[in-house]
Every structure is written in structure tokens, then in C-alpha cells.
Scaffold this motif. Sequence first.
Motif, PDB file in Angstrom:
ATOM      1  N   ALA A 101       0.882  -1.194  -0.043  1.00 55.36           N
ATOM      2  CA  ALA A 101       0.128  -0.087  -0.011  1.00 55.36           C
ATOM      3  C   ALA A 101       0.888   1.063  -0.023  1.00 55.36           C
ATOM      4  N   LEU A 102       1.788   1.060   0.718  1.00 57.70           N
ATOM      5  CA  LEU A 102       2.789   2.298   0.870  1.00 57.70           C
ATOM      6  C   LEU A 102       3.348   2.553  -0.664  1.00 57.70           C
ATOM      7  N   PHE A 103       4.007   1.506  -1.323  1.00 55.73           N
ATOM      8  CA  PHE A 103       4.713   1.479  -2.417  1.00 55.73           C
ATOM      9  C   PHE A 103       3.846   2.074  -3.634  1.00 55.73           C
ATOM     10  N   ASP A 104       2.412   1.521  -3.557  1.00 56.46           N
ATOM     11  CA  ASP A 104       1.384   1.939  -4.289  1.00 56.46           C
ATOM     12  C   ASP A 104       1.164   3.655  -4.235  1.00 56.46           C
ATOM     13  N   TYR A 105       1.165   3.948  -3.081  1.00 52.13           N
ATOM     14  CA  TYR A 105       1.247   5.387  -2.885  1.00 52.13           C
ATOM     15  C   TYR A 105       2.453   6.157  -3.259  1.00 52.13           C
ATOM     16  N   CYS A 106       3.469   5.798  -2.962  1.00 48.71           N
ATOM     17  CA  CYS A 106       4.720   6.404  -3.263  1.00 48.71           C
ATOM     18  C   CYS A 106       4.754   6.459  -5.094  1.00 48.71           C
ATOM     19  N   LYS A 107       4.268   5.582  -5.752  1.00 49.03           N
ATOM     20  CA  LYS A 107       4.312   5.517  -6.816  1.00 49.03           C
ATOM     21  C   LYS A 107       3.488   6.737  -7.589  1.00 49.03           C
ATOM     22  N   THR A 108       2.561   7.301  -6.664  1.00 52.52           N
ATOM     23  CA  THR A 108       1.852   8.413  -7.239  1.00 52.52           C
ATOM     24  C   THR A 108       2.573   9.761  -7.036  1.00 52.52           C
ATOM     25  N   LEU A 109       3.706   9.832  -6.222  1.00 58.08           N
ATOM     26  CA  LEU A 109       4.329  11.098  -5.958  1.00 58.08           C
ATOM     27  C   LEU A 109       5.239  11.427  -7.081  1.00 58.08           C
ATOM     28  N   LYS A 110       5.551  12.749  -7.271  1.00 56.12           N
ATOM     29  CA  LYS A 110       6.502  12.909  -8.428  1.00 56.12           C
ATOM     30  C   LYS A 110       7.807  12.531  -8.001  1.00 56.12           C
ATOM     31  N   PRO A 111       8.489  12.125  -9.040  1.00 60.74           N
ATOM     32  CA  PRO A 111       9.882  11.492  -8.898  1.00 60.74           C
ATOM     33  C   PRO A 111      10.681  12.505  -8.023  1.00 60.74           C
ATOM     34  N   GLU A 112      10.734  13.688  -8.399  1.00 63.74           N
ATOM     35  CA  GLU A 112      11.841  14.718  -7.923  1.00 63.74           C
ATOM     36  C   GLU A 112      11.310  14.908  -6.323  1.00 63.74           C
ATOM     37  N   ASP A 113      10.237  14.680  -5.829  1.00 69.35           N
ATOM     38  CA  ASP A 113       9.727  14.978  -4.422  1.00 69.35           C
ATOM     39  C   ASP A 113      10.199  13.604  -3.610  1.00 69.35           C
ATOM     40  N   SER A 114      10.237  12.552  -4.269  1.00 68.48           N
ATOM     41  CA  SER A 114      10.789  11.209  -3.772  1.00 68.48           C
ATOM     42  C   SER A 114      11.999  11.527  -3.255  1.00 68.48           C
ATOM     43  N   LEU A 115      12.960  12.117  -4.107  1.00 67.84           N
ATOM     44  CA  LEU A 115      14.413  12.523  -3.825  1.00 67.84           C
ATOM     45  C   LEU A 115      14.682  13.576  -2.981  1.00 67.84           C
ATOM     46  N   LYS A 116      13.649  14.498  -2.585  1.00 64.88           N
ATOM     47  CA  LYS A 116      13.721  16.030  -1.945  1.00 64.88           C
ATOM     48  C   LYS A 116      14.104  15.853  -0.393  1.00 64.88           C
ATOM     49  N   PRO A 117      15.350  16.138  -0.048  1.00 68.64           N
ATOM     50  CA  PRO A 117      15.811  16.024   1.263  1.00 68.64           C
ATOM     51  C   PRO A 117      14.717  16.937   2.341  1.00 68.64           C
ATOM     52  N   LEU A 118      14.356  16.600   3.216  1.00 66.87           N
ATOM     53  CA  LEU A 118      13.548  17.363   4.309  1.00 66.87           C
ATOM     54  C   LEU A 118      14.304  17.743   5.422  1.00 66.87           C
ATOM     55  N   PRO A 119      14.291  18.954   5.769  1.00 64.21           N
ATOM     56  CA  PRO A 119      15.000  19.635   6.889  1.00 64.21           C
ATOM     57  C   PRO A 119      14.615  18.832   8.163  1.00 64.21           C
ATOM     58  N   ALA A 120      13.284  18.840   8.569  1.00 66.12           N
ATOM     59  CA  ALA A 120      12.570  18.200   9.708  1.00 66.12           C
ATOM     60  C   ALA A 120      13.035  16.556   9.717  1.00 66.12           C
ATOM     61  N   PHE A 121      13.530  16.230   8.684  1.00 63.09           N
ATOM     62  CA  PHE A 121      13.796  14.596   8.803  1.00 63.09           C
ATOM     63  C   PHE A 121      15.377  14.493   8.285  1.00 63.09           C
ATOM     64  N   ASN A 122      16.067  15.344   9.147  1.00 64.58           N
ATOM     65  CA  ASN A 122      17.821  15.287   8.977  1.00 64.58           C
ATOM     66  C   ASN A 122      18.030  15.210   7.695  1.00 64.58           C
ATOM     67  N   ASN A 123      17.469  15.926   6.885  1.00 66.38           N
ATOM     68  CA  ASN A 123      17.743  16.076   5.274  1.00 66.38           C
ATOM     69  C   ASN A 123      17.774  14.639   4.464  1.00 66.38           C
ATOM     70  N   GLU A 124      16.960  13.995   5.212  1.00 68.35           N
ATOM     71  CA  GLU A 124      16.755  12.609   4.515  1.00 68.35           C
ATOM     72  C   GLU A 124      15.505  12.833   3.552  1.00 68.35           C
ATOM     73  N   SER A 125      15.492  11.840   2.345  1.00 69.23           N
ATOM     74  CA  SER A 125      14.201  11.721   1.411  1.00 69.23           C
ATOM     75  C   SER A 125      13.404  10.647   1.644  1.00 69.23           C
ATOM     76  N   ILE A 126      12.424  10.580   1.095  1.00 66.67           N
ATOM     77  CA  ILE A 126      11.620   9.456   1.135  1.00 66.67           C
ATOM     78  C   ILE A 126      12.271   8.301   0.768  1.00 66.67           C
ATOM     79  N   LEU A 127      13.313   8.287  -0.337  1.00 73.32           N
ATOM     80  CA  LEU A 127      13.744   7.026  -0.929  1.00 73.32           C
ATOM     81  C   LEU A 127      14.979   6.847  -0.180  1.00 73.32           C
ATOM     82  N   SER A 128      15.577   7.721   0.503  1.00 76.72           N
ATOM     83  CA  SER A 128      16.522   7.457   1.265  1.00 76.72           C
ATOM     84  C   SER A 128      15.985   6.781   2.706  1.00 76.72           C
ATOM     85  N   GLN A 129      15.027   7.072   3.213  1.00 79.24           N
ATOM     86  CA  GLN A 129      14.407   6.507   4.461  1.00 79.24           C
ATOM     87  C   GLN A 129      14.076   5.087   3.924  1.00 79.24           C
TER      88      GLN A 129
END
Length: 158
Positions: A18-46
Motif C-alpha cells: 500500500a505504501l509503495f502504491d502510494y509512493c508511485k503517485t508522488l512526483k519522482p523529484e519529490d521522492s528524492l527531496k531532502p527534508l530538513p525536519a527529517f535530518n535532510n533525508e528523502s522518502i527514498l533514502s528512508q
Amino acid sequence: MQQILLQQYRLVLSARSALFDYCKTLKPEDSLKPLPAFNNESILSQLIHVANCYLFWLSKTAMQQLRPFFNNEEHQDIPSVIQVFDKVDIMMHEFLHYFSGSLEQQRLITRPDGRQLTRSPFEIFTHVITHEFHHKGQVVSMSRQLGYTPVDTDVVRE
């Protein structure tokens, strides 16, 4: 007990799907975007971090097998991450088979920093799946910070 753990892992697989199906709907660049609130990790790096946790605890620590860790740079999209988790699934089945008769037997484990602890394969199994769910929640929260409305990715969902 092995059958029960296999059934439980099937529930993990369902939530992960279910998570992966959802993640497929995200823009690819958003999946790679580092987020400061998460120690500059991205969705894919998590997600790669979760896969490496399985690798560390199941393969390297419990079964004492040498396998290379998954590299963030080599997995830059959801289809690639899904392939990584296909390998995680194989590892989990190997792990449950390897310890089929001794899932509750305590074992001495040496961590990379040299510290030692005693844990059973059952405890290691529990650790890796709860660790995955912790980070699954972070991935959903990360996507919300990026402006998405997450779907339900729990084990019990409609």
C-alpha cells in the motif's frame, strides 16, 4: 511459530505494498527531496535505510552472512526501491528458515561498535518489522510535508 511469523510478515508486505502504491503517485523529484525536519533525508533514502536495517539485522548480524548494503545513489526511484525490497523478502524467508527450530533461543550479538547484546531471532524479527513501520510513518509524514494527502497504509485498512 515460524508459520505465525510468516503470516505476520505477509501483513507487513500488504502494508508495504500500500505504501509503495502510494509512493508511485508522488512526483519522482519529490521522492528524492531532502527534508530538513527529517535530518535532510528523502522518502527514498528512508526506504533504503529500512532495507539496510533488514540486511544488517537478519543477514549480517543473525545469520552472519556478508552482503553489501544497498546504496542510495543506485536506487533513485520507487521501482528500484521495490526491487531492493524483493531482496529483503528473500532475506526474511532465509532468516525464518535458518532459525526455524530456534526462534526463541538467545544468541550473543556483536554490534559494529564492539558492544555485545543477547537477543533471540524472534526479537530481531520484531525489531526489523517495527522499525519498518516507524519509518513508514515517517515516509507518510514526509509526503504530507510535500503537499500530498497520504492514503491509509496500515495493516488494518479499508
